[in-house]
Design an enzyme around this catalytic site. Sequence first.
Site, short mmCIF file in Angstrom:
data_model
loop_
_atom_site.label_atom_id
_atom_site.label_comp_id
_atom_site.label_asym_id
_atom_site.label_seq_id
_atom_site.Cartn_x
_atom_site.Cartn_y
_atom_site.Cartn_z
N HIS A 207 0.81 -1.22 0.00
CA HIS A 207 0.00 0.00 0.00
C HIS A 207 0.84 1.27 0.00
O HIS A 207 0.41 2.30 -0.50
CB HIS A 207 -1.04 -0.05 1.12
CG HIS A 207 -2.13 -0.96 0.70
ND1 HIS A 207 -2.07 -2.32 0.95
CD2 HIS A 207 -3.20 -0.74 -0.08
CE1 HIS A 207 -3.11 -2.87 0.38
NE2 HIS A 207 -3.82 -1.96 -0.26
N GLU A 449 -10.73 -11.06 -5.98
CA GLU A 449 -9.31 -10.93 -5.61
C GLU A 449 -8.81 -12.12 -4.81
O GLU A 449 -7.69 -12.14 -4.33
CB GLU A 449 -9.04 -9.61 -4.87
CG GLU A 449 -9.97 -9.29 -3.74
CD GLU A 449 -9.71 -7.92 -3.13
OE1 GLU A 449 -8.72 -7.27 -3.47
OE2 GLU A 449 -10.53 -7.50 -2.30
N ASP A 473 -4.27 -8.41 -5.03
CA ASP A 473 -4.49 -9.53 -4.12
C ASP A 473 -4.64 -10.85 -4.88
O ASP A 473 -4.23 -11.89 -4.39
CB ASP A 473 -5.74 -9.28 -3.25
CG ASP A 473 -5.40 -8.40 -2.06
OD1 ASP A 473 -4.34 -8.64 -1.45
OD2 ASP A 473 -6.16 -7.47 -1.78
N CYS A 520 -9.27 -3.26 -11.23
CA CYS A 520 -8.89 -2.07 -10.46
C CYS A 520 -7.57 -2.26 -9.72
O CYS A 520 -7.16 -1.40 -8.96
CB CYS A 520 -9.99 -1.66 -9.49
SG CYS A 520 -10.31 -2.89 -8.22
#
Length: 582
Positions: A207, A449, A473, A520
């Site tokens: 992240h 995911e 993921d 995404c």
Amino acid sequence: MTFSVHGITVSRGVAIGRAVLVASSRVDVAHYFVEPDQVPAELARMRAARNAVVEELQRLQAEMPKDAPPELDALLDVHLMLLQDEMLGAGVKQFVIERFYNAEWALTTQLEIVSRQFDEMEDPYLRERKADLEQVVERILRQLKGAAQPVAAPPPRAPRQQGFELDDTLDVPLVLVAHDLSPADMLQFKKSVFAGFVTDVGGKTSHTAIVARSMDIPAVVGARSASHLVRQDDWVVIDGDAGVMIVDPSPIILAEYGFKQRQGELERGRLVRLKNTPAVTLDGQKIELLANIEQPADTAAALAVGAVGVGLFRSEFLFMGREGKLPDEDEQYAAYRAAALGMHGMPMTIRTIDIGADKPLDDRRADTHLNPALGLRAIRWSLSEPAMFLTQLRAILRAAAHGQVHLLIPMLAHLREIRQTLELVDKARAQLDARGVVHGPVRIGAMIEVPAAALSLRQFLRHFDFLSIGTNDLIQYTLAIDRADESVAHLYDQLHPAVLRLLADTIAEGARQGKPVAVCGEMAGDPAMTRLLLGLGLRSFSMHPSQILAVKQEILRADTGKLAPWAQAVIESDEPAELLQA
Ligand code: PEP
Ligand code: MG
């Protein structure tokens, strides 16, 4: 002496500037700039914390039992001495006054500097005092945390660097160098101007890397010992394309990178011209280019590059770094409404909270789970905290009265979770009706995911209006590679045949059943992947605003009729990477 440190490239471009070290500490430390007029208050906060520790230690000494070993008393004396020593205090003061660092940041930065001096000492007794110094600083940090003031909104840019030895009248670009940066820290830094950053840890889709990409600054993660090798104020070059940081560059290297930096700026300038060009392929296929955002204010960046909606609003960033005090329904409603209004009627896809693993609510070190990536994260956490989840759902449904809001659910794997989630959405609606509160309609989508989800598409498509593939993921869980772990980053392969198969099947199944499918994850914003995704039939891409124009450029040059058979060959190939480059 010039040397370079290699890591993983996460965000392109060149940054040249002075290193700002963000030292890691055992206590979770906030890093932000204070306003110039807050400097006296910040110094007073620092003094109060230090005095409180002095009192604490003196009390400990006074209450020491008679039979306590005499070394203990001597140790407390050493700690008291270190506390009073100017070696710590003067430096801290300087960082607050000249750089506008908050007290905690100034303290950990100075600790890092003094620790290095201790490391270089010949005398082993003195070298060992480093541990004492760390303990003293930890005590002060705990005091500061206890007496934490509400974090003031940082100024919109890093203040003028009055304290630099060189160029002290110039705005010197700053490059952050840290062991790690928490997502909450990244959000704080997002409001300031940094030219780039480097961290010791992290992978391509951690992240920290994702926020760096959204800030559109060159960054390198997984640079192992970078934060130990670089000193405060060193000149550094970050080559985001190569994943390298060059420390103390020679004039020739500087000139070379200065040239590369200008080339990059020219290329960006050229791309800006594509802002209003419709994203249509050579064979007339219309492609939807959506933005990924972390905060309502990011809608401005999305509009600036011509995004036609938001495909992923990572709502968890509203919940982070708040010391456990979660935003209530009204606060969330205000944020979601602002986001919806910010897109002027275009879609705003709000993903429900995805907390856990590398996105902790507060201090990541406090996470004691054995394997947080496989633990209670995202929808699993939401379903285990129904009151929290219902609050968020009500806030999103209320915001849906102000725009075209879609609801996106992360990390679903089980049919049971799908049912529970949809029941809670109904319940949230009923609660609003009972209160007579206005709400709007939402389309509900699921993130794909987890491989289990990609392998049970029929159930997902039966229950949801749309799907959005979270490749970050999906790759992590398909290949059993922690996306944030630099030691296995070389195995995090977006072109692995298993990943491509799950991706291809999800896109194809959505098309067969007439339900929209987007990607995404970071793959959607990687221009090197655009042709492959188009060839697999993808027509909706959601990515950081900073990537949209580069991806659009690829789309404008693409012919999906020709790409479709080629993409099938790629996914069946033993060497997809080679075909992709051909
Ligand atoms: C993903 O997993 O690809 C995704 C978009 O979600 P996040 O990166 O927030 O986990
Ligand atoms: Mg995800």
